[in-house]
Design a protein around this motif. Sequence first.
Motif, PDB file in Angstrom:
ATOM      1  N   GLY A   1       0.791  -1.218   0.000  1.00 31.20           N
ATOM      2  CA  GLY A   1       0.000   0.000   0.000  1.00 31.20           C
ATOM      3  C   GLY A   1       0.822   1.265   0.000  1.00 31.20           C
ATOM      4  O   GLY A   1       0.279   2.346  -0.024  1.00 31.20           O
TER       5      GLY A   1
ATOM      6  N   HIS B   1       2.673   4.050  -1.802  1.00 32.15           N
ATOM      7  CA  HIS B   1       2.548   4.559  -3.162  1.00 32.15           C
ATOM      8  C   HIS B   1       3.897   5.106  -3.583  1.00 32.15           C
ATOM      9  O   HIS B   1       4.441   5.990  -2.926  1.00 32.15           O
ATOM     10  CB  HIS B   1       1.479   5.645  -3.214  1.00 32.15           C
TER      11      HIS B   1
ATOM     12  N   GLU C   1       5.080   7.127  -5.730  1.00 31.73           N
ATOM     13  CA  GLU C   1       5.305   8.543  -6.042  1.00 31.73           C
ATOM     14  C   GLU C   1       5.241   9.431  -4.800  1.00 31.73           C
ATOM     15  O   GLU C   1       5.712  10.558  -4.819  1.00 31.73           O
ATOM     16  CB  GLU C   1       4.259   9.052  -7.043  1.00 31.73           C
ATOM     17  N   LEU C   2       4.637   8.928  -3.754  1.00 32.14           N
ATOM     18  CA  LEU C   2       4.471   9.763  -2.564  1.00 32.14           C
ATOM     19  C   LEU C   2       5.702   9.676  -1.672  1.00 32.14           C
ATOM     20  O   LEU C   2       6.438   8.697  -1.711  1.00 32.14           O
ATOM     21  CB  LEU C   2       3.237   9.332  -1.778  1.00 32.14           C
TER      22      LEU C   2
END
Lengths: 397, 273
Positions: A99, A101, A103-104
């Motif tokens: 979970g 991400h 790109e974050l």
Amino acid sequence: MGDVVVRADGVWKKFRLYHERNQSLKAAVMRRGRATYEDFWALKDVSFEVPAGTTFALVGHNGSGKSTMLKTLARILRADKGSCAVQGKVSALLELGAGFHPELSGRENVYLNGAILGLPKRELDKRFDDIVGFAGLERFIDSPVKNYSSGMYVRLGFSVAINVDPDVLLIDEVLAVGDEEFQRKCLERVADLRAAGKTIVVVTHALSTVRNMCDQAVWLEQGEVKATGTGDEVADEYLGTVQVEIQAEEDAQEEPRWSRLRIGEVEVLDAQGRPTTRVATGDEVTFRMRYETNEPIDDPIFSFALTTPEGVLVTGPNTKEAHVSVDKIEGEGTVSLHVPRLLLLHGAYDITIDCTNRDVTHSYDRRAKVIRFDVVPGTPHETYGGLFSVDGRFSID
Amino acid sequence: MPLQKLTDLTSSKELFVNLTLRELRSKYKRSVLGWTWSLLNPLTSLLIYGFVFALIFGVRAPAGDPSGIDSFAMFLMCGLLPYNFLANGLNGGMGALIGNGNLVKKVFFPREILVASITASWVVSFLIELAVLAVALVFFGNVIVLWIPMVLLLVALEVVFVLGLALMLSAAAVYFRDLQHLLGIVLQVWFYSAPIVYPMSLVEDELGTTGWKITLYNLNPLTRFVEAFRDVMYDMRMPALDHLAFLFGASAASLLAGLAVFSRLEGKIAEEL
């Protein structure tokens, strides 16, 4: 011990083994109906109870259904028959960093992952520094996680999961992440949680974990419960079969093959020279093996290896390194290893005997784990785990 | 059972907010224009459709009644934005479970939140687009300030409608991966089957104002949504009550069906993914 917080009650779980998968509408329409499949029962009538505040292990070979069981407890899979009940907040460490991400940033992902695991934002704010500190990622917390190494990734994942402060923690062999230092931190953290009275269910292969950490265990084999009991009991029984399988294989292979030398009976003798399988730390012990040869052998080397049931080599003395020259052997005889004070600590140990030629290029005979003996606490008295005592002396000035 | 789902949704508010933020952040992260992309898309559509339909085909937008506005661009946008939201919501919602496979397989949480958060992220885009349109409308003489509550009501209705369909599609797509291709085709047909690039008057010229043909045409919820948005924002008048009642019904039916389908299929999703 308290109330039962995790309960599996006659759980059956079925998977479909598709012969030809049709995951498309087109295929379904063309074939006019369902794909052909076979039912496969991954769990068959599995029941167990875990009292609050205890640590429980699910052991078994690959494909025995232990991970399926854990996922069912975590409510990711749904049992076909029977029921699972888990009371309190559950945190499942099935895959770390699931979970995240890419790109974050690490920071955004900590909040996101925390929310997925059910930690309110207020709590996260409070623990944020702990989480980042534990993962050791202070400098990188604002860069996107796609730039993280895989080690950094799982460290952050573990750190979030362990800080959720669950009542029940489900762990699937994920503790083997990161470098040694981080692993140690993980184990410490899990030990803290145990001490804090959390209930832990762990899926593992590592029998040392079962012995050292788990109060109770269940052993699954092809979806069925093979044994339940304390961690030690189940670990012994589980090892027993592995042992028998290995032994049977070796016997089948080696028995007819022996040509020049055969290792016979192996015994553990106490101080009085009586055979035993139970000695205490500090006892005088002799390990003795019999051999027979059908032709003279020049200068062989005998070695005695002591291993834990998990296969950790404790010590492996041999006649060559001990500068004991055997010269020539013929007919039958015995080789003994006398230990004036056995400094092994509480636990079970196996003996492996090997007889090789002088250059150690050829093994005349080898008997792996021919006999197991138990060491019970003696003097020096140490009961905090470990394999052997350094027999030191404290002095306080 | 479906009602149980709704309470699950509200109790995981925090997760919902976080996942929505994740969608929003990742949507335009690492792109130079960032949020402006969200506006560039409808703007491009406006130029294309304006060129083809207004300039080449000579479609005339009817004058706003009673607002008096007369602009094909504004007329088009009032219908295009609700359609865009529908298309984005369904496309995004359909991939909600498939795209988050590793999450669904490894962590437990109410799965419908994934669908809801993707829908919510598109609602945010929708609202921004509507706000920009509202500002643009002011330049054409439509000061729709007083109509904002009505616009929000329509948005809410459409959100419920889209969410219901998205729930259904997301679960079904796990079993039938090619639904994604099918949806592309359906959306294309849906676009032209509603009065978005052409006015309703042309349809009535062709199909008549009564009879089964126009009734059938009006059964399309998108037609009703487009008409209602246009009533409020372009014409600045109250949509007909039977229109609104129809939209209420369609949205409620969609949500209930969506929740029912979702809770039926959800149990096996983790192993089918």
